[in-house]
Design a protein around this motif. Structure first.
Motif, mmCIF file in Angstrom:
data_model
loop_
_atom_site.group_PDB
_atom_site.id
_atom_site.type_symbol
_atom_site.label_atom_id
_atom_site.label_comp_id
_atom_site.label_asym_id
_atom_site.label_seq_id
_atom_site.Cartn_x
_atom_site.Cartn_y
_atom_site.Cartn_z
ATOM 1 N N GLU A 170 16.135 12.081 7.201
ATOM 2 C CA GLU A 170 16.793 13.383 7.121
ATOM 3 C C GLU A 170 16.238 14.448 8.071
ATOM 4 O O GLU A 170 16.963 15.393 8.411
ATOM 5 C CB GLU A 170 16.764 13.912 5.673
ATOM 6 C CG GLU A 170 15.441 14.456 5.172
ATOM 7 C CD GLU A 170 14.425 13.399 4.790
ATOM 8 O OE1 GLU A 170 13.323 13.792 4.366
ATOM 9 O OE2 GLU A 170 14.733 12.192 4.915
ATOM 10 N N PRO A 171 14.978 14.370 8.541
ATOM 11 C CA PRO A 171 14.484 15.475 9.367
ATOM 12 C C PRO A 171 15.170 15.556 10.733
ATOM 13 O O PRO A 171 15.269 14.561 11.455
ATOM 14 C CB PRO A 171 12.995 15.165 9.539
ATOM 15 C CG PRO A 171 12.659 14.212 8.446
ATOM 16 C CD PRO A 171 13.907 13.404 8.249
ATOM 17 N N LEU A 172 15.606 16.751 11.090
ATOM 18 C CA LEU A 172 16.029 17.070 12.444
ATOM 19 C C LEU A 172 14.822 17.645 13.187
ATOM 20 O O LEU A 172 13.741 17.785 12.616
ATOM 21 C CB LEU A 172 17.196 18.049 12.405
ATOM 22 C CG LEU A 172 18.433 17.558 11.628
ATOM 23 C CD1 LEU A 172 19.432 18.692 11.430
ATOM 24 C CD2 LEU A 172 19.073 16.376 12.321
ATOM 25 N N ALA A 173 14.995 17.979 14.451
ATOM 26 C CA ALA A 173 13.851 18.404 15.256
ATOM 27 C C ALA A 173 13.120 19.604 14.640
ATOM 28 O O ALA A 173 11.886 19.629 14.576
ATOM 29 C CB ALA A 173 14.314 18.732 16.672
ATOM 30 N N ASP A 174 13.861 20.590 14.161
ATOM 31 C CA ASP A 174 13.227 21.756 13.542
ATOM 32 C C ASP A 174 12.446 21.357 12.297
ATOM 33 O O ASP A 174 11.383 21.929 12.011
ATOM 34 C CB ASP A 174 14.280 22.801 13.173
ATOM 35 C CG ASP A 174 14.843 23.533 14.378
ATOM 36 O OD1 ASP A 174 14.226 23.454 15.461
ATOM 37 O OD2 ASP A 174 15.904 24.174 14.229
#
Length: 223
Positions: A170-174
């Motif tokens: 689930e993590p995006l770059a931010d």
């Protein structure tokens, strides 16, 4: 569809799950049981998402036990559940299986390999973010979905609509940056041997979001 998300620490939020919710015109409610003691009811839950956090299902905290009671109710009504890291451990423990230390602490980027074709079209390998040192057991009747070189039990599908992952899609770059700047000390002692700078330098594979969507579609659509 009402998607209820249980978030346990500020730096591990829904990430790309939020994008999937919006793309499918669902409605998302985010609960913070560790901070506020609030949980949704089973009746108002169409999909339950249980995120990760720096706690263990073995911790004797009332809200952790209350989460498992909610999981029990949703299992009885065949409601879809998606668990990430601590969330996957919570599901396994509710089903009667122990959660304990993994053979190795995995924190950083490393591949997982597909172990089953029960969900069609998944790639043979994914480069994913690991952030854990505990491990669930695979419940009887569940299918092992993914393994890594250091920890066999990385994902499972139970009863067709309950899915647990030990790693993070689930993590995006931010989100990765948020995890590293707040919890980067957790990298110490990881078998992956990566620094905070090395974790940040890795671009989040676009494939991870596509696979996340595929998994969420699978457990929420009639099969």
């Amino acid at each position: 569809m009402r998607v209820n998300v249980l978030q346990h620490t500020p730096d591990e939020g829904p990430g790309a799950i939020r994008d999937w919710v919006h793309a499918n015109h669902h409605t998302m409610f985010v609960y913070h049981p560790a901070q506020f003691g609030k949980l949704p009811t089973a009746a108002e839950t169409d999909l339950l998402v249980i995120l990760g956090g720096p706690i263990s299902p073995n911790d004797a905290l009332p809200w952790i036990a209350a989460e498992r009671d909610l999981i029990k109710q949703l299992l009885a009504t065949h409601t879809p559940i998606f668990g990430v890291c601590f969330g996957a451990q919570q599901i396994s423990k509710q089903l009667g299986y122990p959660v304990g230390k993994a053979p190795a602490k995995e924190v950083g980027w490393a591949p997982v390999t597909r172990q089953s074709d029960v969900i069609p079209g998944l790639p043979a390998q994914l480069e994913v973010l690991h952030w854990h040192e505990d491990m669930f057991e695979i419940p009887t009747g569940a299918r092992l979905l993914f393994s890594s070189a250091h920890v066999r039990n990385q994902g499972y599908l139970y009863n067709g609509n309950v899915l647990g992952l030990q790693f993070h899609l689930e993590p995006l770059a931010d989100n990765v940056r948020e995890m590293v700047v707040n919890d980067g000390d957790y990298l110490v002692g990881s078998v992956l041997g990566q620094t905070a700078a090395e974790v940040l330098a890795k671009a989040v594979p676009t494939e991870n979001q596509l696979v996340l969507y595929q998994l969420l579609n699978f457990i929420t659509e009639p099969n």
